[in-house]
Design a protein around this motif. Structure first.
Motif, PDB file in Angstrom:
ATOM      1  N   TRP A  67       8.560 -33.479  -1.037  1.00 34.87           N
ATOM      2  CA  TRP A  67       8.800 -34.302  -2.222  1.00 34.87           C
ATOM      3  C   TRP A  67       9.915 -35.280  -1.893  1.00 34.87           C
ATOM      4  O   TRP A  67      10.994 -34.875  -1.462  1.00 34.87           O
ATOM      5  CB  TRP A  67       9.200 -33.432  -3.418  1.00 34.87           C
ATOM      6  N   VAL A  68       9.672 -36.554  -2.105  1.00 32.49           N
ATOM      7  CA  VAL A  68      10.659 -37.574  -1.734  1.00 32.49           C
ATOM      8  C   VAL A  68      11.817 -37.559  -2.733  1.00 32.49           C
ATOM      9  O   VAL A  68      11.621 -37.823  -3.921  1.00 32.49           O
ATOM     10  CB  VAL A  68      10.001 -38.968  -1.687  1.00 32.49           C
ATOM     11  N   SER A  89      18.344 -35.969  -7.423  1.00 33.34           N
ATOM     12  CA  SER A  89      17.719 -34.639  -7.457  1.00 33.34           C
ATOM     13  C   SER A  89      16.597 -34.589  -8.476  1.00 33.34           C
ATOM     14  O   SER A  89      15.735 -33.711  -8.409  1.00 33.34           O
ATOM     15  CB  SER A  89      18.765 -33.575  -7.767  1.00 33.34           C
ATOM     16  N   SER A  90      16.581 -35.546  -9.422  1.00 38.38           N
ATOM     17  CA  SER A  90      15.516 -35.510 -10.431  1.00 38.38           C
ATOM     18  C   SER A  90      14.145 -35.748  -9.802  1.00 38.38           C
ATOM     19  O   SER A  90      13.132 -35.287 -10.316  1.00 38.38           O
ATOM     20  CB  SER A  90      15.778 -36.559 -11.514  1.00 38.38           C
ATOM     21  N   TRP A  91      14.099 -36.455  -8.668  1.00 39.42           N
ATOM     22  CA  TRP A  91      12.812 -36.657  -7.996  1.00 39.42           C
ATOM     23  C   TRP A  91      12.310 -35.373  -7.339  1.00 39.42           C
ATOM     24  O   TRP A  91      11.161 -35.297  -6.923  1.00 39.42           O
ATOM     25  CB  TRP A  91      12.944 -37.735  -6.919  1.00 39.42           C
ATOM     26  N   GLY A  92      13.201 -34.409  -7.202  1.00 37.98           N
ATOM     27  CA  GLY A  92      12.811 -33.154  -6.565  1.00 37.98           C
ATOM     28  C   GLY A  92      12.307 -32.115  -7.546  1.00 37.98           C
ATOM     29  O   GLY A  92      12.040 -30.975  -7.151  1.00 37.98           O
ATOM     30  N   ASP A  93      12.171 -32.490  -8.793  1.00 36.58           N
ATOM     31  CA  ASP A  93      11.649 -31.562  -9.802  1.00 36.58           C
ATOM     32  C   ASP A  93      10.353 -32.108 -10.378  1.00 36.58           C
ATOM     33  O   ASP A  93      10.119 -33.318 -10.389  1.00 36.58           O
ATOM     34  CB  ASP A  93      12.669 -31.402 -10.942  1.00 36.58           C
ATOM     35  N   GLY A  98       7.561 -39.067  -5.937  1.00 38.20           N
ATOM     36  CA  GLY A  98       6.717 -39.392  -4.774  1.00 38.20           C
ATOM     37  C   GLY A  98       6.700 -38.230  -3.812  1.00 38.20           C
ATOM     38  O   GLY A  98       7.547 -37.337  -3.874  1.00 38.20           O
ATOM     39  N   MET A  99       5.715 -38.267  -2.936  1.00 35.54           N
ATOM     40  CA  MET A  99       5.603 -37.160  -1.970  1.00 35.54           C
ATOM     41  C   MET A  99       5.046 -37.707  -0.661  1.00 35.54           C
ATOM     42  O   MET A  99       4.320 -38.697  -0.648  1.00 35.54           O
ATOM     43  CB  MET A  99       4.654 -36.088  -2.503  1.00 35.54           C
TER      44      MET A  99
END
Lengths: 431, 313
Positions: A67-68, A89-93, A98-99
């Motif tokens: 996960w980007v 860190s919000s992109w990691g939840d 994106g991935m």
């Protein structure tokens, strides 16, 4: 006779087949490889928000690499690098931004959803041409299988960047090298823990770096994506620029790998895959007509890759277009009108969502990003200004930013008024 | 013999044809979801279909393994073969993504594979001919065909490069020898043959057959039937006749050249000149002007030429 035949089981084709099958329409999805994604090279970034309304909680099943959570835009010269680095860190939840994925896995997964919805997937089958009726309307496709003609009310051509079907229908020109770039990529093996350490990532976290200034002045850029235990590294360059410069693309990748910023990240990495692919980067102004009588075009076949400098996206646009094409085809079949006029809902749908809105708004971006000054003197100018700004010159007093900019511009042969004009143009393009 | 009531079996070993080897650790990573026929297996299936046509026999494609072998069996079904999946004690029953394997795990234990295959084949009828690929693509040693011949009490001819079928259940095979020589083998049913991926290509299913095969339910050999057949043991060993060896060199096969000249074929493949600069008539003009026009044209075409002034002489 089936309701629709979709040619190409990439993201656009599978999305179109999925929409048609869920609407209860009979649809055949043709794929020339032995399985969807088999001929793709790509380990890259996919922004899959577009799937939210289609496959609920898709992130729990998608074959993701990482996960980007970190995205960088990097300006490079031979000895310098300047980065704008965003990490959140919000992109990691969930639901994730994106991935990184391998297309062989991702395409197979998406096509599996189309099949589960009722689409008939036929692999190892090449669509060799269109079938026309007496009035010049597309009524099916020919394939390379015995007795392989398929008659359909609608044909959706998602057969990639070099779409032979769109060319046969006269929607795409036979050759338009000026609007295509060449993506060249190496996949380099590194242990997952090493990737985590070197790039400052957690176990499932990924990094996406887009670069400019690494292509010896050839219009284009570079990229680096972290997969689970590999790194995708490559360049995307103008075909004409590459030919004119008489440079082999692998030389550009060698430059990139040897760069003082990149090389430490790749120490000990081993080459796993090397490949190249054409990318349609002409943007909105070079898109072909999207429909003809009985025919629709989506994805790379319709030039829907967005190459706007800070945004480099394609799979999400292909999925969005495929879903819209499937929906519009369903409506047209229900209405009994699959002529160009009957299929016009496709373009209207794209104009009302991100696919054509983004492309239209950023229509001038490819020209700006690939312009001579953006690719030539500006990377050096920006790096020089940053370097001097952070160089302590005691006992000389610190110079002002404007002075640094003027000095660097003069050294790089950039006129002040061009700099201002390009700045204004950049604001206009990305407003 | 008449093989009309018999069955011809193609033993297939579908597997990931592009297993990855981790360049750092040397581990092999296979993806069962990408299992497909190897070229040798495809040749075996093609020869089985030809034998079935020649003898009027049923053709059955058999594969041992989990759900990953189903797509390949469906491909065989699209070509008119009956299909049967034989579960393996150690096989995974569902498709899943890449997994790391030890080398010995890849092709499975040939003894176990042979036992379950031979039992399932017996339970389905008396095979006149069993055709296998010469080896599994996943580090197989090519032992299964020979062991199958033993289990089924059949004659064996392994590593064939060509097969022909005559009435009466007669198989004519060719095998490579050193120096470009060939060995011709004649054997009668029941027989087990393995073939190399040489000189034959699997036929293509029609589109309708391919579509129909997508929904074919692949039957699974019942464990009780295969166990019962295994308990019954192998029938009496077949008689194998070995004649005096004679050297044989096959005739050179003349392949007709492709139509059209090289130039036309390249143009056709690349689409070059489809869009071209239309002819332009210049003149009549003075020689100097004509030379300038020519040089300009060459420059536009990407040919390196000197300045117009250099053209003299």
């Amino acid at each position: 006779m089936v309701d629709a035949v979709v040619v190409g089981a990439g993201p656009a084709g599978s999305a179109a087949a999925l929409a048609l099958a869920r609407a209860g329409r009979s649809v055949i999805l043709l794929e020339r490889g032995p399985f969807p994604g088999s001929k793709n090279l790509y380990g890259g970034v996919v922004y899959a928000r577009v799937l939210d309304g289609v496959i609920p909680r898709w992130w729990e099943e998608v074959p993701v690499q990482r996960w980007v959570v970190r995205r960088s835009t990097m300006v490079l010269t031979e000895t310098q690098s300047l980065s704008v680095d965003m990490r959140t860190s919000s992109w990691g939840d969930a639901p994730y931004n994106g991935m990184t994925v391998y297309r062989a896995d991702f395409d197979q997964w998406l096509a599996g959803h189309a099949v589960a919805a009722g689409a008939n997937l036929v692999t190892s089958t090449v669509a060799t041409g269109l079938i026309w009726d007496g009035s010049g309307r597309v009524v099916g496709v020919k394939t390379d299988r015995p007795d392989g003609n398929i008659r359909a009310q609608v044909v959706i051509a998602c057969d990639g960047v070099n779409s032979f079907l769109a060319k046969e229908a006269g929607l795409l020109p036979q050759a338009d090298a000026a609007h295509h770039t060449l993506g060249v990529k190496e996949v380099l093996s590194l242990p997952a823990e090493t990737i985590d350490e070197r790039f400052g990532l957690g176990p499932d976290e990924g990094l996406d770096i887009e670069m400019v200034g690494v292509t010896r002045g050839i219009p284009g850029g570079g990229f680096l994506y972290t997969n689970r235990d590999t790194v995708s590294l490559g360049v995307v360059v103008s075909l004409k620029g590459l030919a004119d410069a008489k440079v082999r693309p692998e030389e550009l990748i060698a430059d990139l790998k040897a760069h003082p910023t990149i090389a430490p990240w790749l120490r000990g990495a081993t080459l796993k895959e090397y490949g190249a692919h054409l990318i349609p980067e002409g943007g909105y102004d070079t898109m072909p007509p999207l429909t003809a009588d009985g025919l629709m075009v989506a994805g790379d076949a319709a030039g829907m890759t967005l190459a706007a400098g800070i945004w480099l996206e394609g799979v999400n646009f292909a999925i969005g277009a495929g879903l819209a094409a499937g929906k519009a085809a369903t409506d047209a079949i229900a209405a009994g009108d699959t002529t160009t006029a009957g299929l016009a809902g496709y373009r209207r749908a794209l104009e009302s969502n991100f696919v054509l809105k983004d492309h239209q708004r950023l229509r001038r971006a490819p020209g700006l990003v690939l312009s001579q000054r953006m690719q030539g003197p500006y990377p050096k100018l920006m790096c020089d200004v940053a370097e001097r700004m952070f160089t302590v010159t005691n006992p000389e007093p610190k110079p002002g930013l404007v002075l640094l900019l003027r000095r660097a511009a003069k050294e790089q042969g950039v006129r002040w008024r061009d700099l201002v004009r390009d700045g204004i143009e950049t604001i206009r393009v990305f407003r | 013999m008449s093989a009309s009531a018999e069955v011809v079996v193609a033993c297939l070993a579908p597997a990931d044809q592009r297993p990855e080897v981790d360049p750092l650790s040397g581990e092999v990573v296979v993806n069962d979801a990408m299992a497909s026929l190897s070229a040798a297996d495809a040749a075996a299936l093609e020869y089985a279909l030809r034998a079935g046509e020649a003898w009027g026999a049923r053709v059955m494609a058999v594969a041992a393994g989990g759900a990953s072998v189903v797509p390949a069996l469906r491909e065989a079904a699209s070509l008119g073969a009956e299909v049967l999946r034989v579960p393996l004690p150690s096989a995974h029953d569902s498709l899943h993504g890449p997994r790391r394997c030890e080398g010995t795990e890849l092709a499975g234990d040939p003894g176990v594979v042979t036992a379950v295959l031979s039992s399932a084949i017996r339970a389905s009828g008396t095979p006149a001919l069993v055709v296998c690929g010469d080896r599994s693509s996943l580090s197989g040693a090519g032992a299964v065909p020979a062991m199958l011949a033993h289990h089924l009490g059949a004659a064996q001819a392994l590593g064939l490069v060509a097969m022909e079928f005559e009435s009466g259940g007669v198989v004519l095979g060719q095998r490579r020898l050193d120096g470009g020589w060939r060995e011709r083998i004649r054997l009668t049913a029941p027989a087990v043959c393995s073939v190399e991926a040489a000189g034959v290509r699997l036929r293509r299913a029609s589109l309708n057959a391919a579509l129909a095969a997508a929904s074919v339910q692949v039957p699974i050999a019942s464990s009780s039937a295969t166990a019962a057949a295994a308990a019954a043991g192998a029938a009496g060993a077949a008689r194998v006749h070995a004649g005096a060896p004679r050297f044989y060199r096959p005739r050179t096969k003349v392949i007709p050249p492709p139509a059209g000249g090289t130039h036309e074929r390249i143009l056709s493949l690349t689409g070059a000149l489809v869009q071209r600069e239309p002819p332009r008539v210049v003149g009549p003009v003075a020689p100097a002007e004509a030379a300038r026009e020519l040089l300009e044209f060459l420059r536009r075409a990407g040919v390196e030429v000197g300045q117009a002034g250099d053209a003299g002489g």
